[in-house]
Write a protein that holds these residues in place. Structure first.
Motif, PDB file in Angstrom:
ATOM      1  N   THR A 192       0.841  -1.209   0.000  1.00 47.56           N
ATOM      2  CA  THR A 192       0.000   0.000   0.000  1.00 47.56           C
ATOM      3  C   THR A 192       0.874   1.257   0.000  1.00 47.56           C
ATOM      4  O   THR A 192       0.539   2.250  -0.670  1.00 47.56           O
ATOM      5  CB  THR A 192      -0.929   0.012   1.223  1.00 47.56           C
ATOM      6  N   ASP A 193       1.985   1.235   0.729  1.00 46.31           N
ATOM      7  CA  ASP A 193       2.902   2.376   0.721  1.00 46.31           C
ATOM      8  C   ASP A 193       3.520   2.559  -0.656  1.00 46.31           C
ATOM      9  O   ASP A 193       3.679   3.694  -1.139  1.00 46.31           O
ATOM     10  CB  ASP A 193       4.013   2.178   1.756  1.00 46.31           C
ATOM     11  N   TYR A 194       3.867   1.442  -1.291  1.00 46.51           N
ATOM     12  CA  TYR A 194       4.473   1.543  -2.623  1.00 46.51           C
ATOM     13  C   TYR A 194       3.490   2.164  -3.615  1.00 46.51           C
ATOM     14  O   TYR A 194       3.872   2.988  -4.451  1.00 46.51           O
ATOM     15  CB  TYR A 194       4.926   0.179  -3.120  1.00 46.51           C
ATOM     16  N   ARG A 195       2.224   1.784  -3.510  1.00 44.96           N
ATOM     17  CA  ARG A 195       1.216   2.363  -4.413  1.00 44.96           C
ATOM     18  C   ARG A 195       1.057   3.865  -4.184  1.00 44.96           C
ATOM     19  O   ARG A 195       0.858   4.634  -5.130  1.00 44.96           O
ATOM     20  CB  ARG A 195      -0.115   1.640  -4.233  1.00 44.96           C
ATOM     21  N   ILE A 196       1.158   4.285  -2.939  1.00 48.49           N
ATOM     22  CA  ILE A 196       1.087   5.716  -2.636  1.00 48.49           C
ATOM     23  C   ILE A 196       2.256   6.440  -3.300  1.00 48.49           C
ATOM     24  O   ILE A 196       2.097   7.524  -3.884  1.00 48.49           O
ATOM     25  CB  ILE A 196       1.112   5.942  -1.110  1.00 48.49           C
ATOM     26  N   ILE A 197       3.432   5.838  -3.239  1.00 50.19           N
ATOM     27  CA  ILE A 197       4.609   6.421  -3.885  1.00 50.19           C
ATOM     28  C   ILE A 197       4.391   6.535  -5.388  1.00 50.19           C
ATOM     29  O   ILE A 197       4.694   7.565  -6.003  1.00 50.19           O
ATOM     30  CB  ILE A 197       5.863   5.576  -3.591  1.00 50.19           C
ATOM     31  N   MET A 198       3.849   5.486  -5.995  1.00 45.94           N
ATOM     32  CA  MET A 198       3.642   5.494  -7.437  1.00 45.94           C
ATOM     33  C   MET A 198       2.624   6.554  -7.859  1.00 45.94           C
ATOM     34  O   MET A 198       2.796   7.220  -8.894  1.00 45.94           O
ATOM     35  CB  MET A 198       3.184   4.113  -7.912  1.00 45.94           C
ATOM     36  N   GLU A 199       1.578   6.744  -7.077  1.00 43.69           N
ATOM     37  CA  GLU A 199       0.580   7.759  -7.406  1.00 43.69           C
ATOM     38  C   GLU A 199       1.208   9.148  -7.423  1.00 43.69           C
ATOM     39  O   GLU A 199       0.963   9.949  -8.334  1.00 43.69           O
ATOM     40  CB  GLU A 199      -0.563   7.701  -6.392  1.00 43.69           C
ATOM     41  N   GLN A 200       2.036   9.432  -6.418  1.00 40.62           N
ATOM     42  CA  GLN A 200       2.696  10.735  -6.367  1.00 40.62           C
ATOM     43  C   GLN A 200       3.784  10.849  -7.435  1.00 40.62           C
ATOM     44  O   GLN A 200       3.972  11.919  -8.025  1.00 40.62           O
ATOM     45  CB  GLN A 200       3.279  10.967  -4.977  1.00 40.62           C
ATOM     46  N   ALA A 201       4.487   9.754  -7.672  1.00 41.53           N
ATOM     47  CA  ALA A 201       5.540   9.761  -8.685  1.00 41.53           C
ATOM     48  C   ALA A 201       4.969  10.070 -10.067  1.00 41.53           C
ATOM     49  O   ALA A 201       5.563  10.831 -10.845  1.00 41.53           O
ATOM     50  CB  ALA A 201       6.270   8.415  -8.692  1.00 41.53           C
ATOM     51  N   MET A 251       9.542   4.674   4.141  1.00 39.44           N
ATOM     52  CA  MET A 251       8.942   5.874   3.568  1.00 39.44           C
ATOM     53  C   MET A 251       9.734   7.136   3.897  1.00 39.44           C
ATOM     54  O   MET A 251       9.182   8.235   3.958  1.00 39.44           O
ATOM     55  CB  MET A 251       7.488   6.027   4.012  1.00 39.44           C
ATOM     56  N   ARG A 252      11.033   6.988   4.087  1.00 43.62           N
ATOM     57  CA  ARG A 252      11.897   8.142   4.262  1.00 43.62           C
ATOM     58  C   ARG A 252      12.470   8.527   2.902  1.00 43.62           C
ATOM     59  O   ARG A 252      13.036   7.687   2.215  1.00 43.62           O
ATOM     60  CB  ARG A 252      13.024   7.852   5.249  1.00 43.62           C
ATOM     61  N   MET A 253      12.331   9.771   2.533  1.00 44.38           N
ATOM     62  CA  MET A 253      12.803  10.258   1.234  1.00 44.38           C
ATOM     63  C   MET A 253      14.011  11.158   1.442  1.00 44.38           C
ATOM     64  O   MET A 253      13.994  12.067   2.283  1.00 44.38           O
ATOM     65  CB  MET A 253      11.689  11.026   0.527  1.00 44.38           C
ATOM     66  N   MET A 254      15.073  10.898   0.710  1.00 47.34           N
ATOM     67  CA  MET A 254      16.316  11.647   0.851  1.00 47.34           C
ATOM     68  C   MET A 254      16.972  11.795  -0.520  1.00 47.34           C
ATOM     69  O   MET A 254      16.624  11.076  -1.471  1.00 47.34           O
ATOM     70  CB  MET A 254      17.240  10.950   1.852  1.00 47.34           C
ATOM     71  N   PRO A 255      17.925  12.711  -0.665  1.00 51.54           N
ATOM     72  CA  PRO A 255      18.558  12.893  -1.974  1.00 51.54           C
ATOM     73  C   PRO A 255      19.228  11.639  -2.510  1.00 51.54           C
ATOM     74  O   PRO A 255      19.138  11.343  -3.703  1.00 51.54           O
ATOM     75  CB  PRO A 255      19.585  14.004  -1.712  1.00 51.54           C
ATOM     76  N   CYS A 256      19.915  10.878  -1.643  1.00 46.69           N
ATOM     77  CA  CYS A 256      20.764   9.783  -2.109  1.00 46.69           C
ATOM     78  C   CYS A 256      20.624   8.565  -1.205  1.00 46.69           C
ATOM     79  O   CYS A 256      20.425   8.697   0.008  1.00 46.69           O
ATOM     80  CB  CYS A 256      22.222  10.267  -2.136  1.00 46.69           C
ATOM     81  N   SER A 257      20.767   7.380  -1.777  1.00 47.72           N
ATOM     82  CA  SER A 257      20.631   6.139  -1.015  1.00 47.72           C
ATOM     83  C   SER A 257      21.768   5.926  -0.034  1.00 47.72           C
ATOM     84  O   SER A 257      21.665   5.095   0.873  1.00 47.72           O
ATOM     85  CB  SER A 257      20.552   4.939  -1.964  1.00 47.72           C
ATOM     86  N   PHE A 258      22.862   6.672  -0.196  1.00 48.31           N
ATOM     87  CA  PHE A 258      24.007   6.506   0.701  1.00 48.31           C
ATOM     88  C   PHE A 258      23.948   7.461   1.888  1.00 48.31           C
ATOM     89  O   PHE A 258      24.955   7.717   2.539  1.00 48.31           O
ATOM     90  CB  PHE A 258      25.310   6.678  -0.082  1.00 48.31           C
ATOM     91  N   MET A 259      22.731   7.961   2.175  1.00 48.12           N
ATOM     92  CA  MET A 259      22.536   8.885   3.285  1.00 48.12           C
ATOM     93  C   MET A 259      21.671   8.275   4.383  1.00 48.12           C
ATOM     94  O   MET A 259      21.191   8.981   5.267  1.00 48.12           O
ATOM     95  CB  MET A 259      21.893  10.175   2.766  1.00 48.12           C
ATOM     96  N   THR A 260      21.460   6.970   4.338  1.00 53.11           N
ATOM     97  CA  THR A 260      20.492   6.340   5.236  1.00 53.11           C
ATOM     98  C   THR A 260      20.947   6.278   6.692  1.00 53.11           C
ATOM     99  O   THR A 260      20.146   5.958   7.568  1.00 53.11           O
ATOM    100  CB  THR A 260      20.173   4.909   4.763  1.00 53.11           C
ATOM    101  N   ASN A 261      22.227   6.561   6.959  1.00 53.64           N
ATOM    102  CA  ASN A 261      22.725   6.489   8.337  1.00 53.64           C
ATOM    103  C   ASN A 261      22.656   7.831   9.062  1.00 53.64           C
ATOM    104  O   ASN A 261      23.244   7.998  10.117  1.00 53.64           O
ATOM    105  CB  ASN A 261      24.167   5.988   8.356  1.00 53.64           C
TER     106      ASN A 261
END
Length: 361
Positions: free
Chosen positions: A83-92, A284-294
């Motif tokens: 369900t979260d992924y579908r929410i992302i796709m709708e906004q995307a 569901m955390r959105m950030m500029p880059c995948s290498f910023m997760t820490n």
């Protein structure tokens, strides 16, 4: 080039953004992409309407246990809710996202992976993914063939297992790309592969070299690729173009590419994170880059819309400012390299930032 872009009209996406003074051409089938500025206008720093590509971690589950995993993925890693992924796709879709790069963890071992691919296509977006190869059953392979733009296998030892995964893709007529992490130890392997490609690379479409990032489970600055002789030899082999497969690099390798490669500079691009792409993790955390997760450089999609985070989040604004003020104004490659990585400055392969920062390796 226009003829190549045309192909089947159903596969061609043409969009124009008058307020941003540029347009795009994208072929859904081949992945070929053009960003075209209006006459007299420079290429925009970022796409204000939204990212062109989303890098999405649909799971942090993985049973491989690699010591260098930047996500620290384990068999206890959580999955993104469908369900979260579908929410992302709708906004995307509303933000004109063209592609998603699905990752993890190992994305195809998400229990709803096929539904994730279907939801992506339903919203007019092209799904691609990178896998360690485990869990590629017949249903997923068939869905990959029918729905995906591309798929890449991560090349880790033992390479006998890696070849078995390539064979699975070949058996379904799927083009196989390879992702290979270059660091102070693996660079010798990369050089040998370019000098004399091993038989287990036979039939691949391309190999993409990824610059090692000292984050995750066991970050180690000593693993960074810094040896100028090996770097020069590596890019020199790339320049020779003797391999049957295509060769590419992630944007984290841009400083090495612009200094040592003789490729057409029109195909260079500095870091596009926060400018034309963004990362969303399984929480569901959105950030500029995948290498910023820490760290805390993110906005929550449970609290804000994707568009609001993209346009107004303080960390996205800070990231873009880091790109603009990269401290490399004295370098002749500054306009194309854009200072390399604006977040992990140690990734530089050209030596310029190392000298400026007083770094030794």
């Amino acid at each position: 080039m226009q003829h190549r872009m045309a192909g089947n009209p159903e596969n061609l996406v043409v969009r124009y953004y008058p307020e941003e003074n540029y347009g795009i051409r994208f072929n859904r089938k081949t992945g070929y992409f053009l960003r075209i500025e209006d006459n007299g206008f420079p290429e925009p720093l970022w796409s204000e309407h939204g990212p062109e590509l989303l890098d999405i971690s649909v799971t942090n589950w993985c049973d491989k246990g690699c010591s260098f995993c930047y996500r620290k993925s384990t068999v206890k890693g959580g999955h993104m809710e469908l369900t979260d992924y579908r929410i992302i796709m709708e906004q995307a879709k509303s933000m004109d996202v063209l592609q998603v790069a699905l990752g993890g963890g190992n994305p195809n071992q998400h229990p709803d992976f096929i539904k994730i691919l279907e939801a992506t296509v339903e919203h007019g977006i092209v799904p691609c993914y990178t896998t360690n190869g485990r869990g590629l059953n017949s249903e997923i392979l068939q869905a990959t063939k029918e729905l995906c733009g591309s798929v890449a296998i991560s090349a880790y030892e033992p390479y006998t297992e890696f070849r078995q995964h390539l064979e699975l893709l070949y058996s379904y007529g799927i083009k196989a790309n390879v992702h290979f992490v270059t660091d102070s130890k693996t660079i010798d392997t990369a050089i040998s592969w370019l000098e004399d490609p091993p038989s287990f690379l036979e039939g691949i479409n391309s190999i993409i070299f990824l610059n090692y990032k000292p984050i995750g489970r066991n970050p180690d600055l000593g693993m960074l690729l810094k040896d100028p002789l090996k770097i020069s030899r590596f890019y020199g082999l790339v320049n020779e173009r003797k391999q049957a497969f295509k060769i590419g690099f992630d944007s984290c390798s841009i400083s090495g590419v612009v200094k040592y490669s003789n490729a057409n500079a029109n195909f260079y691009e500095g870091c596009d994170a926060g400018r034309f792409s963004a990362f969303i993790d399984e929480n569901m955390r959105m950030m500029p880059c995948s290498f910023m997760t820490n760290n805390n450089w993110y906005g929550s999609l449970r609290e804000n819309t994707m568009l609001d985070i993209w346009q107004n989040n303080e960390f996205f604004l800070k990231y873009r400012n880091n790109i603009l003020n990269n401290g490399c104004s004295g370098c002749k490659h500054q306009s194309t390299c854009m200072g390399g990585c604006p977040f992990i400055e140690e990734l530089s392969q050209c030596g310029w930032k190392d000298e400026r920062l007083g770094l030794t390796f």
